[in-house]
Design a protein around this motif. Structure first.
Motif, PDB file in Angstrom:
ATOM      1  N   GLY A   1       0.779  -1.233   0.000  1.00  0.00           N
ATOM      2  CA  GLY A   1       0.000   0.000   0.000  1.00  0.00           C
ATOM      3  C   GLY A   1       0.808   1.278   0.000  1.00  0.00           C
ATOM      4  N   VAL A   2       2.166   1.187  -0.003  1.00  0.00           N
ATOM      5  CA  VAL A   2       2.957   2.403   0.199  1.00  0.00           C
ATOM      6  C   VAL A   2       2.856   3.400  -0.951  1.00  0.00           C
ATOM      7  CG1 VAL A   2       4.608   1.369   1.795  1.00  0.00           C
ATOM      8  CG2 VAL A   2       5.066   1.284  -0.652  1.00  0.00           C
ATOM      9  N   PHE A   3       2.541   2.931  -2.170  1.00  0.00           N
ATOM     10  CA  PHE A   3       2.368   3.849  -3.286  1.00  0.00           C
ATOM     11  C   PHE A   3       0.934   3.831  -3.819  1.00  0.00           C
ATOM     12  CE2 PHE A   3       7.067   3.076  -3.885  1.00  0.00           C
ATOM     13  CZ  PHE A   3       7.443   4.330  -3.420  1.00  0.00           C
ATOM     14  N   ALA A   4       0.035   3.190  -3.066  1.00  0.00           N
ATOM     15  CA  ALA A   4      -1.369   3.139  -3.472  1.00  0.00           C
ATOM     16  C   ALA A   4      -2.052   4.467  -3.150  1.00  0.00           C
ATOM     17  CB  ALA A   4      -2.081   1.998  -2.753  1.00  0.00           C
ATOM     18  N   PRO A   5      -3.142   4.811  -3.850  1.00  0.00           N
ATOM     19  CA  PRO A   5      -3.897   6.017  -3.494  1.00  0.00           C
ATOM     20  C   PRO A   5      -4.326   5.947  -2.036  1.00  0.00           C
ATOM     21  CG  PRO A   5      -4.645   5.135  -5.600  1.00  0.00           C
ATOM     22  CD  PRO A   5      -3.703   4.116  -5.024  1.00  0.00           C
ATOM     23  N   PRO A   6      -4.144   7.042  -1.260  1.00  0.00           N
ATOM     24  CA  PRO A   6      -4.450   7.015   0.179  1.00  0.00           C
ATOM     25  C   PRO A   6      -5.943   7.051   0.466  1.00  0.00           C
ATOM     26  CG  PRO A   6      -3.727   9.196  -0.465  1.00  0.00           C
ATOM     27  CD  PRO A   6      -3.601   8.332  -1.694  1.00  0.00           C
ATOM     28  N   VAL A   7      -6.656   6.049  -0.056  1.00  0.00           N
ATOM     29  CA  VAL A   7      -8.108   5.950   0.112  1.00  0.00           C
ATOM     30  C   VAL A   7      -8.396   4.792   1.049  1.00  0.00           C
ATOM     31  CG1 VAL A   7     -10.315   5.659  -1.051  1.00  0.00           C
ATOM     32  CG2 VAL A   7      -8.449   6.840  -2.213  1.00  0.00           C
ATOM     33  N   SER A   8      -9.127   5.058   2.132  1.00  0.00           N
ATOM     34  CA  SER A   8      -9.289   4.056   3.192  1.00  0.00           C
ATOM     35  C   SER A   8     -10.594   3.277   3.129  1.00  0.00           C
ATOM     36  CB  SER A   8      -9.180   4.748   4.569  1.00  0.00           C
ATOM     37  OG  SER A   8      -7.882   5.263   4.752  1.00  0.00           O
ATOM     38  N   PHE A   9     -11.224   3.189   1.951  1.00  0.00           N
ATOM     39  CA  PHE A   9     -12.464   2.410   1.914  1.00  0.00           C
ATOM     40  C   PHE A   9     -12.149   0.924   2.061  1.00  0.00           C
ATOM     41  CE2 PHE A   9     -11.281   2.931  -2.592  1.00  0.00           C
ATOM     42  CZ  PHE A   9     -11.298   1.615  -3.025  1.00  0.00           C
ATOM     43  N   PRO A  10     -13.049   0.143   2.677  1.00  0.00           N
ATOM     44  CA  PRO A  10     -12.786  -1.285   2.949  1.00  0.00           C
ATOM     45  C   PRO A  10     -12.390  -2.055   1.692  1.00  0.00           C
ATOM     46  CG  PRO A  10     -14.776  -0.567   4.073  1.00  0.00           C
ATOM     47  CD  PRO A  10     -14.371   0.569   3.172  1.00  0.00           C
ATOM     48  N   GLY A  11     -11.347  -2.848   1.812  1.00  0.00           N
ATOM     49  CA  GLY A  11     -10.910  -3.678   0.700  1.00  0.00           C
ATOM     50  C   GLY A  11      -9.843  -3.049  -0.167  1.00  0.00           C
ATOM     51  N   SER A  12      -9.604  -1.748  -0.019  1.00  0.00           N
ATOM     52  CA  SER A  12      -8.577  -1.097  -0.834  1.00  0.00           C
ATOM     53  C   SER A  12      -7.190  -1.519  -0.349  1.00  0.00           C
ATOM     54  CB  SER A  12      -8.710   0.425  -0.759  1.00  0.00           C
ATOM     55  OG  SER A  12      -8.383   0.894   0.542  1.00  0.00           O
ATOM     56  N   LYS A  13      -6.184  -1.389  -1.241  1.00  0.00           N
ATOM     57  CA  LYS A  13      -4.812  -1.736  -0.870  1.00  0.00           C
ATOM     58  C   LYS A  13      -4.349  -0.926   0.328  1.00  0.00           C
ATOM     59  CE  LYS A  13      -2.553  -3.504  -5.046  1.00  0.00           C
ATOM     60  NZ  LYS A  13      -1.436  -3.286  -6.004  1.00  0.00           N
ATOM     61  N   PHE A  14      -4.693   0.352   0.321  1.00  0.00           N
ATOM     62  CA  PHE A  14      -4.254   1.228   1.401  1.00  0.00           C
ATOM     63  C   PHE A  14      -4.910   0.837   2.721  1.00  0.00           C
ATOM     64  CE2 PHE A  14      -4.447   5.326   3.753  1.00  0.00           C
ATOM     65  CZ  PHE A  14      -3.079   5.517   3.909  1.00  0.00           C
ATOM     66  N   SER A  15      -6.182   0.489   2.667  1.00  0.00           N
ATOM     67  CA  SER A  15      -6.892   0.100   3.878  1.00  0.00           C
ATOM     68  C   SER A  15      -6.307  -1.188   4.462  1.00  0.00           C
ATOM     69  CB  SER A  15      -8.381  -0.097   3.572  1.00  0.00           C
ATOM     70  OG  SER A  15      -9.084  -0.500   4.719  1.00  0.00           O
ATOM     71  N   LYS A  16      -6.028  -2.169   3.603  1.00  0.00           N
ATOM     72  CA  LYS A  16      -5.422  -3.423   4.062  1.00  0.00           C
ATOM     73  C   LYS A  16      -4.025  -3.171   4.648  1.00  0.00           C
ATOM     74  CE  LYS A  16      -7.806  -6.370   0.684  1.00  0.00           C
ATOM     75  NZ  LYS A  16      -7.622  -7.212  -0.528  1.00  0.00           N
ATOM     76  N   ALA A  17      -3.292  -2.258   3.999  1.00  0.00           N
ATOM     77  CA  ALA A  17      -1.944  -1.948   4.467  1.00  0.00           C
ATOM     78  C   ALA A  17      -1.982  -1.263   5.838  1.00  0.00           C
ATOM     79  CB  ALA A  17      -1.233  -1.060   3.445  1.00  0.00           C
ATOM     80  N   LYS A  18      -2.953  -0.370   6.039  1.00  0.00           N
ATOM     81  CA  LYS A  18      -3.073   0.312   7.330  1.00  0.00           C
ATOM     82  C   LYS A  18      -3.399  -0.678   8.447  1.00  0.00           C
ATOM     83  CE  LYS A  18      -5.086   4.225   8.015  1.00  0.00           C
ATOM     84  NZ  LYS A  18      -6.080   5.317   8.039  1.00  0.00           N
ATOM     85  N   LYS A  19      -4.260  -1.653   8.135  1.00  0.00           N
ATOM     86  CA  LYS A  19      -4.606  -2.671   9.126  1.00  0.00           C
ATOM     87  C   LYS A  19      -3.363  -3.475   9.512  1.00  0.00           C
ATOM     88  CE  LYS A  19      -7.620  -6.654   9.924  1.00  0.00           C
ATOM     89  NZ  LYS A  19      -8.628  -7.577   9.326  1.00  0.00           N
ATOM     90  N   ALA A  20      -2.557  -3.849   8.502  1.00  0.00           N
ATOM     91  CA  ALA A  20      -1.321  -4.590   8.773  1.00  0.00           C
ATOM     92  C   ALA A  20      -0.343  -3.732   9.565  1.00  0.00           C
ATOM     93  CB  ALA A  20      -0.686  -5.041   7.461  1.00  0.00           C
ATOM     94  N   ARG A  21      -0.295  -2.441   9.250  1.00  0.00           N
ATOM     95  CA  ARG A  21       0.597  -1.516   9.967  1.00  0.00           C
ATOM     96  C   ARG A  21       0.221  -1.446  11.450  1.00  0.00           C
ATOM     97  NH1 ARG A  21       3.304   1.906  12.530  1.00  0.00           N
ATOM     98  NH2 ARG A  21       4.675   3.418  11.556  1.00  0.00           N
ATOM     99  N   ARG A  22      -1.074  -1.464  11.759  1.00  0.00           N
ATOM    100  CA  ARG A  22      -1.512  -1.429  13.158  1.00  0.00           C
ATOM    101  C   ARG A  22      -1.097  -2.698  13.891  1.00  0.00           C
ATOM    102  NH1 ARG A  22      -6.068   1.238  10.767  1.00  0.00           N
ATOM    103  NH2 ARG A  22      -7.208  -0.734  10.577  1.00  0.00           N
ATOM    104  N   GLU A  23      -1.138  -3.844  13.200  1.00  0.00           N
ATOM    105  CA  GLU A  23      -0.696  -5.105  13.807  1.00  0.00           C
ATOM    106  C   GLU A  23       0.800  -5.049  14.145  1.00  0.00           C
ATOM    107  OE1 GLU A  23      -1.691  -8.476  11.384  1.00  0.00           O
ATOM    108  OE2 GLU A  23      -3.688  -7.691  10.915  1.00  0.00           O
ATOM    109  N   ILE A  24       1.596  -4.525  13.208  1.00  0.00           N
ATOM    110  CA  ILE A  24       3.033  -4.414  13.431  1.00  0.00           C
ATOM    111  C   ILE A  24       3.329  -3.456  14.576  1.00  0.00           C
ATOM    112  CG2 ILE A  24       5.179  -3.527  12.412  1.00  0.00           C
ATOM    113  CD1 ILE A  24       4.086  -4.586   9.700  1.00  0.00           C
ATOM    114  N   GLU A  25       2.618  -2.333  14.584  1.00  0.00           N
ATOM    115  CA  GLU A  25       2.833  -1.334  15.628  1.00  0.00           C
ATOM    116  C   GLU A  25       2.529  -1.904  17.013  1.00  0.00           C
ATOM    117  OE1 GLU A  25       1.165   3.098  16.739  1.00  0.00           O
ATOM    118  OE2 GLU A  25       1.200   2.456  14.651  1.00  0.00           O
ATOM    119  N   LYS A  26       1.447  -2.672  17.113  1.00  0.00           N
ATOM    120  CA  LYS A  26       1.083  -3.285  18.392  1.00  0.00           C
ATOM    121  C   LYS A  26       2.185  -4.227  18.868  1.00  0.00           C
ATOM    122  CE  LYS A  26      -2.598  -6.024  20.565  1.00  0.00           C
ATOM    123  NZ  LYS A  26      -3.884  -6.757  20.325  1.00  0.00           N
TER     124      LYS A  26
END
Length: 478
Positions: free
Chosen positions: A211-236
């Motif tokens: 998701g690092v170069f994907a459009p920063p759109v957070s609607f469910p199922g988008s690459k960016f949204s999936k990437a943000k969810k994974a980022r939260r797991e790593i951060e935790k």
């Protein structure tokens, strides 16, 4: 009535003078802007500009051939375009690299897409400027000092040998690229940071990368949204590790204080130099920076060795000589690494032809005069490795694989697989050791060959061999 009108005239003039002055001032500014000489080029359609052509060339790993080179031939080494919503000046050549990379923090600053910043971390070194950048960079550099490398190399050797024993022994074929990704990821975490990784951690990081170069759109199922969810797991996960490390260091409960980058970062946090968020964000960034690009560099080095048997024979001779001087089971040393001169020439030439990064974006923080053109404040600047790596001005027969060209030192800002200036990749020495160590144990322990010598290189978002570079392997006799 006439008296009243005549008495109003001075007041009208008083009111008109500031208005006329404002109009004249704006006119003069418009005139001065119109006299500003922008580089030649085409901005494309509004907002989008030439972004689609840029992405199309990038996905094919033909950014230079299909995007940069045609515009250079038409407009020159410096041209304007519009990419990802921003007016952008593309620059090429060693002098351009020197000018813009050495003037970091003075004329330009790093300018990554908003999706990259959010996923890598707003508190990471890639977003830091000036003194904050130097502070974090110093902590990383200390972890790669000569003394630190003496302790790091044996750990890397053990990791490489364990990885080959677990994943190569008994196999007829392996995916070289996938294997090196697993290995370099483990080395960064366990050898450099001192963090044990779970098997699923790599796949979580890969979801972020998508998701690092994907459009920063957070609607469910988008690459960016999936990437943000994974980022939260790593951060935790990392917050838990950082807090445990801090408690150990503050209480003195560590049996043996091991100088890893994580302990240095946490030490800086204890002293109030950096925050917990900065520690976490920089771990995330450095893991990405150190493992993805290194695994691609290793894969391309093996590709070029497979295609040039004469070069492979010379390289193998160098490693056989090093091995003959070792006792059975003995680890490599920093001294052994220094003997791998031809191997490093091969790796450098492979990275020249297949640079792990295509370049990077900067943003002008003032109006910049360059080569007779004006780059307005706020515009992006894109420098590319291809602008020198593929140029006959700097390399004779630039598309020919010739490791011996690196027997002589390179002029500054010509060869830039790790970037340059204040933002030169802080982990370039780690990458070098990783590449040399892996090559040594593979070529001395295995016979190997490529299954697909003409395998395509694609990008999403970083370059990688489209089939994962499968190779046939056979264990050599002891």
């Amino acid at each position: 009535m006439a008296m009243e009108i005549s008495s109003l005239i001075p007041w009208a003039l008083v009111c008109l003078v500031p208005l006329l002055s404002t109009i004249l001032l704006r006119h003069s500014k418009c005139c001065s802007k119109s006299k500003t000489k922008l580089p030649p080029g085409e901005m494309g359609i509004p907002w989008i500009g030439e972004t689609m052509q840029f992405y199309k060339a990038q996905r094919k790993n033909r950014l230079f051939e299909d995007f940069v080179q045609p515009r250079m031939m038409k407009h020159g080494k410096v041209f304007k375009t519009r990419l990802m919503g921003s007016p952008t000046i593309v620059v090429n050549g060693a002098e351009a690299n020197r000018f813009f990379l050495s003037n970091e923090f003075k004329l330009v600053i790093s300018a990554w897409p908003s999706s990259s910043v959010e996923l890598m971390g707003r508190n990471s070194i890639m977003e830091k400027q000036g003194e904050q950048h130097r502070c974090i960079r110093a902590l990383v550099s200390t972890s790669l000092s000569h003394a630190a490398l003496d302790g790091l190399v044996p750990k890397m050797c053990n990791s490489v040998r364990l990885h080959l024993d677990r994943n190569w022994n008994g196999q007829d074929t392996v995916s070289l690229y996938r294997s090196t990704k697993m290995l370099t990821f483990t080395i960064v975490f366990e050898c450099f940071f001192g963090i044990e990784v779970e098997p699923q951690t790599l796949s979580t990081f890969e979801r972020v990368l998508e998701g690092v170069f994907a459009p920063p759109v957070s609607f469910p199922g988008s690459k960016f949204s999936k990437a943000k969810k994974a980022r939260r797991e790593i951060e935790k996960m990392l917050v838990k590790i950082v807090r445990e490390k801090r408690e150990e260091m503050e209480n003195g409960s560590e049996r043996e204080v091991e100088e890893t980058l994580l302990s240095r970062l946490v030490g800086g946090m204890i002293q109030g130099e950096i925050s917990e968020e900065e520690v976490v964000d920089n771990v995330v960034l450095l893991v990405f920076a150190a493992h993805d690009t290194t695994s691609f560099a290793i894969a391309m080095t093996f590709r070029m060795l497979a295609l040039h048997s004469d070069c492979y024979a010379l390289l193998l001779q160098e490693h056989d000589e090093i091995r003959r001087e070792q006792r059975p089971g003995e680890n490599l040393t920093v001294g052994d690494m220094k003997k791998m001169k031809y191997t490093w020439q091969v790796a450098r030439e492979s990275m020249r032809l297949f640079p792990p990064i295509f370049g990077s974006f900067r943003k002008a923080i003032v109006d910049i005069e360059y080569e007779g053109f004006t780059i307005p404040k706020g515009w992006k600047v894109l420098w590319t490795t291809y602008g020198t790596h593929y140029s006959e001005e700097y390399f004779q027969d630039p598309l020919t694989f010739n490791p011996t060209r690196f027997e002589e030192s390179m002029p500054p800002y010509v060869y830039l697989p790790f970037g340059g200036g204040p933002r030169l990749c802080a982990g370039n020495q780690l990458a070098k050791l990783n590449i040399l160590t892996f090559i040594h144990y593979v070529v001395t322990c295995y016979d190997w060959s490529l299954l697909y010598p003409d395998e395509q290189i694609t990008m999403d978002p970083l370059p990688f061999p489209s089939r994962g570079m499968p190779i046939k392997i056979a264990r050599k006799s002891p």
